[in-house]
Design a protein around this motif. Structure first.
Motif, short mmCIF file in Angstrom:
data_model
loop_
_atom_site.label_atom_id
_atom_site.label_comp_id
_atom_site.label_asym_id
_atom_site.label_seq_id
_atom_site.Cartn_x
_atom_site.Cartn_y
_atom_site.Cartn_z
N LEU A 179 79.02 45.65 86.30
CA LEU A 179 77.65 45.81 86.78
C LEU A 179 76.86 46.69 85.83
CD1 LEU A 179 78.41 46.58 90.54
CD2 LEU A 179 77.62 44.41 89.61
N THR A 180 75.57 46.42 85.72
CA THR A 180 74.73 47.28 84.88
C THR A 180 74.68 48.70 85.46
OG1 THR A 180 72.80 46.55 86.12
CG2 THR A 180 73.26 45.41 84.05
N THR A 181 74.90 48.80 86.76
CA THR A 181 74.83 50.12 87.38
C THR A 181 76.18 50.82 87.44
OG1 THR A 181 75.00 48.95 89.47
CG2 THR A 181 72.80 49.68 88.79
N THR A 182 77.23 50.19 86.91
CA THR A 182 78.52 50.88 86.83
C THR A 182 78.99 51.03 85.38
OG1 THR A 182 79.73 48.81 87.17
CG2 THR A 182 79.32 50.17 89.12
N MET A 183 78.34 50.32 84.46
CA MET A 183 78.77 50.44 83.07
C MET A 183 78.63 51.88 82.56
SD MET A 183 75.64 48.23 81.42
CE MET A 183 75.85 48.51 79.67
N GLY A 184 77.71 52.61 83.17
CA GLY A 184 77.53 54.02 82.80
C GLY A 184 78.74 54.87 83.14
N GLU A 185 79.60 54.35 84.00
CA GLU A 185 80.81 55.10 84.38
C GLU A 185 81.88 55.05 83.30
OE1 GLU A 185 81.36 57.07 86.77
OE2 GLU A 185 79.68 56.71 88.13
N LEU B 47 68.00 46.86 88.88
CA LEU B 47 67.60 47.97 88.01
C LEU B 47 68.14 47.78 86.60
CD1 LEU B 47 68.45 50.81 90.55
CD2 LEU B 47 66.16 50.00 89.91
N PRO B 48 67.52 48.43 85.63
CA PRO B 48 68.13 48.46 84.29
C PRO B 48 69.38 49.34 84.35
CG PRO B 48 66.25 49.93 84.39
CD PRO B 48 66.30 49.22 85.71
N PRO B 49 70.18 49.36 83.28
CA PRO B 49 71.39 50.20 83.34
C PRO B 49 71.07 51.64 83.71
CG PRO B 49 71.44 48.80 81.40
CD PRO B 49 70.09 48.62 82.02
N MET B 50 71.57 52.10 84.82
CA MET B 50 71.41 53.49 85.24
C MET B 50 72.41 53.79 86.35
SD MET B 50 67.83 53.32 87.48
CE MET B 50 67.92 54.98 88.17
N ILE B 51 72.75 55.03 86.50
CA ILE B 51 73.65 55.44 87.57
C ILE B 51 72.80 55.83 88.78
CG2 ILE B 51 75.40 57.13 88.24
CD1 ILE B 51 76.48 55.35 86.09
#
Lengths: 240, 459
Positions: A179-185, B47-51
């Motif tokens: 996910l784009t929102t988990t790749m930051g992990e 959303l764009p890449p963000m936590i």
């Protein structure tokens, strides 16, 4: 063939054969059984593979030879067919399952000879992400290359990657995010490992739908591959 | 609501089975009628890449507001007659129901303001993530995961979401392995036994929330099952005939929502919606060529044949040359819908011509497209719905899908590679050998499914 053109000068008669012929027969039998292991493995016949591995050991074939020229050779052929788009993943997976069963049967003999796996890799999907399939595909492909895989599952926090790498002496850590929102992990995993005593020793591989080479470089990971098959090849290169 | 039983298809005549029109349309307070003759865009965005954390939630809400404002403005510019905005919440927004509610309220408010400013009509579909996975899950139908999902629905409806939807995951822990090994027996067990069992409880609860709040229980896609198979088939990892079969058998599972109160529109990524429309007569959302921003597929045109809402699946809020991606994506949907609606306005014959062009342009090239053809879907649905019982219906769906594909190949209407043909036979043999009794299959499967905890399903 050299063997076929040579004349045995020590031939006696009847049922007695010379040492050379014995050696020739043994070599042929070894080749035959290794081919059988490889063929059965490619067809996913796990029980047959186990029986043949035990038979080969009984016949005195060196464990390393069974591993390299029987099991891994078979996986190499099926992996090649997959890359050539001749078979699907399920065929590769049943072959990998057969290889694991064969490798399990071979394990005590390999250990006795001091032969170790090509390397150990830890694999998991990062915190907040429950996608399992991509990770499992990579795991199976790497196992098929003779790498011992430690699967820490999905939704794995950075600490679990580090602990598993320490516990199992891993040379590679593989992080998956879908996910784009988990790749930051992924970055916290990279930072934690690079900042530990394993920094510089353990290579970090990353993958998953939103991951790119640019992202890999940005977070300081060592290797990105776009799919499971290339991930397995890359892991072998990293282990060399 | 009392449980509904479907024993025959709502549609009998193929010429009535077309995009934009459903036998049981849904009328909203703002005058939009879904399935009433007009195809509307259903725009989805992320959303764009963000936590996502408490600290970043204001930034996240800013993105949602920017997206919704932009869509309303573009809807006004293009004279779009109405649209649905789907909010697919991210996991942290379902684990924290107040965050999810805030997202929903932001979009609802933006659409209300857009109505005042640009005269556009919009509605919101709220789709929480089905968070019932992972180590901490206590039980599928009780405990904090379950409560949080229902709380998101309740609160979201409270701030104005018109439609409630979900991509439920009952049985997915088993299906993930089934799809990797193309184990059709396990797939049928996951969808026809576990999935259906879960859907009964889940949709009775969602229907309860809809009843309390005045929202509409819309539908449930088998995305985590059939779309996973579709994506893997697209990469040549698994046979396309397996993915096509899973698509059809997923219809038996997705139908359970309608047996338990759902009224439509069925959710976009549930391509099995064509079977749902055939059986229930309710409107459906579909996605095809204009959802390539989210995932590739072999069904870009055929997916439009029966769509009442036309979706983009999802797109990140990032900048493209034409503008922000959700606005670009919305414009693409708006033009697709305009063409379909113009064809309808010329009369039924023109709409049917466009429907059939959409079908014919895809269906010979891929079995997954073939099983979405309106004629094929209606024919299979008519047979499927005669069978009672979730497992029996799911098993029947698999057999029907495989038979139809085989006949299509024989008649030259579908082209398959040799290695696909081998799998077609292999799958058919397995399905034919499955037990008639779901208890017997369950007994066989319990020992084989390492990740399944039957206690979580009260089994």
């Amino acid at each position: 063939m050299v063997y076929e053109n040579m004349v045995c000068e020590n031939m006696v008669c009847g049922d007695t054969v010379c040492a050379f012929d014995k050696e020739r027969g043994r070599a042929a039998m070894t080749r035959e059984i290794l081919v059988e292991i490889s063929d059965n493995l490619q067809e996913g016949k796990a029980n047959a593979v186990v029986e043949l591995v035990l038979e080969a050991l009984e016949a005195g074939v060196p464990p390393r030879t069974i591993l390299d020229q029987g099991l891994l050779a078979g996986m190499g052929i099926i992996g090649g067919k997959f890359k050539a788009n001749e078979v699907f993943v399920p065929e590769v997976l049943v072959a990998a399952r057969a290889m694991n069963r064969g490798a399990e049967a071979l394990k005590p003999a390999l250990a006795a000879e001091g032969v170790r796996a090509r390397g150990v890799a830890v694999i998991g999907t990062v915190r907040g992400d429950w996608h399992d399939i991509g990770k499992n595909l990579v795991k199976m492909m790497m196992e098929g290359k003779g790498i011992e895989m430690i699967d820490i599952g999905v939704d794995a926090p950075p600490e679990r990657f580090l602990e598993a790498a320490r516990e199992h002496g891993a040379a590679i850590v593989c992080c998956s995010a879908l996910l784009t929102t988990t790749m930051g992990e992924i970055k916290p995993v990279v930072d934690l490992i690079k900042g530990s005593e394993l920094g510089g020793k353990v290579k970090i591989m990353v993958g998953g739908a939103p991951i790119t080479q640019g992202f890999c470089e940005q977070v300081g990971a060592d290797c990105y591959t776009p799919d499971a098959a290339t991930a397995a090849d890359a892991a072998i290169s990293l282990l060399r | 609501m009392a449980r509904r039983v479907f024993t025959q298809t709502a549609y009998q005549d193929l010429s009535d089975f077309v995009y934009g029109r459903a036998l049981y349309p849904i009328t909203l307070g703002n005058g939009m009628v879904i399935g009433g003759g007009t195809v509307y865009p259903e725009i989805n965005f992320t959303l764009p890449p963000m936590i996502i954390t408490e600290a970043t939630m204001p930034e996240a809400l800013g993105h949602y507001q920017e997206i919704a404002d932009g869509i309303c403005r573009r809807a006004g510019d293009l004279s779009v007659p109405g649209f649905v905005a789907e909010i697919e919440l991210l996991p942290p927004m379902t684990f924290n129901p107040d965050w999810g509610t805030a997202v929903c309220e932001t979009v609802v408010e933006a659409i209300r303001r857009g109505g005042e400013k640009y005269g556009v009509k919009g509605a919101v579909r709220l789709t929480p993530v089905d968070i019932r996975e992972g180590r901490d899950l206590e039980h599928m139908w009780r405990g904090s995961h379950w409560e949080k999902i229902l709380r998101v629905f309740r609160q979201g409806a409270g701030v104005g979401a018109e439609f409630l939807a979900i991509e439920s995951v009952g049985g997915k822990e088993v299906h993930d392995e089934a799809v990797m090994y193309c184990d059709i027996a396990k797939s049928i067990f996951a969808l026809g036994v576990l999935g259906c069992r879960d859907m009964e409880r889940l949709w009775a609860a969602i229907d309860g929330v809809a009843g309390e709040t005045g929202a509409i229980a819309s539908g449930d896609t088998a995305c985590g099952f059939a779309n996973t198979a579709m994506v893997l088939a697209d990469r040549n990892y698994i046979p396309k005939v397996f993915a096509a079969t899973v698509r059809v058998l997923a219809s038996a599972r997705s139908l359970v929502a309608y047996e338990n109160g759902a009224q439509g529109p069925h959710k976009d990524c549930g391509y099995e919606g064509v079977y749902i429309k055939a059986i229930t007569g309710t409107p459906i959302s579909m996605e095809g060529r204009s959802s390539a921003c989210a995932h590739l597929s072999p069904v870009g045109n055929v997916a439009a044949c029966l769509a009442d809402l036309w979706s983009n699946e999802s797109v990140q809020n990032i900048k493209l040359l034409g503008g922000m991606a959700p606005i670009v994506s919305f414009e693409q949907l708006a033009y697709d819908c305009r063409l379909m609606n113009t064809a309808s306005a010329r009369g039924g014959e023109t709409a049917l011509l466009l429907r059939d062009l959409h079908a014919d342009s895809d269906s010979g090239l891929d079995p997954q497209a073939y099983v979405l053809r309106p004629d094929v879907a209606l024919e299979i649905a008519k047979e499927l719905v005669k069978v009672a019982g979730h497992y029996a219906r799911t098993k029947k769906a698999a057999g029907l899908a495989l038979d139809h594909m085989r006949k299509a190949v024989e008649q030259g209407r579908l082209w398959l590679r040799d290695k696909e043909l081998a799998w077609l036979e292999r799958l058919s043999e397995t399905v034919a050998g499955l037990p008639a009794d779901p208890g017997e299959l369950t007994e066989n499967m319990l020992g084989e499914c390492e990740k399944l905890d039957p206690k979580k399903y009260d089994m």
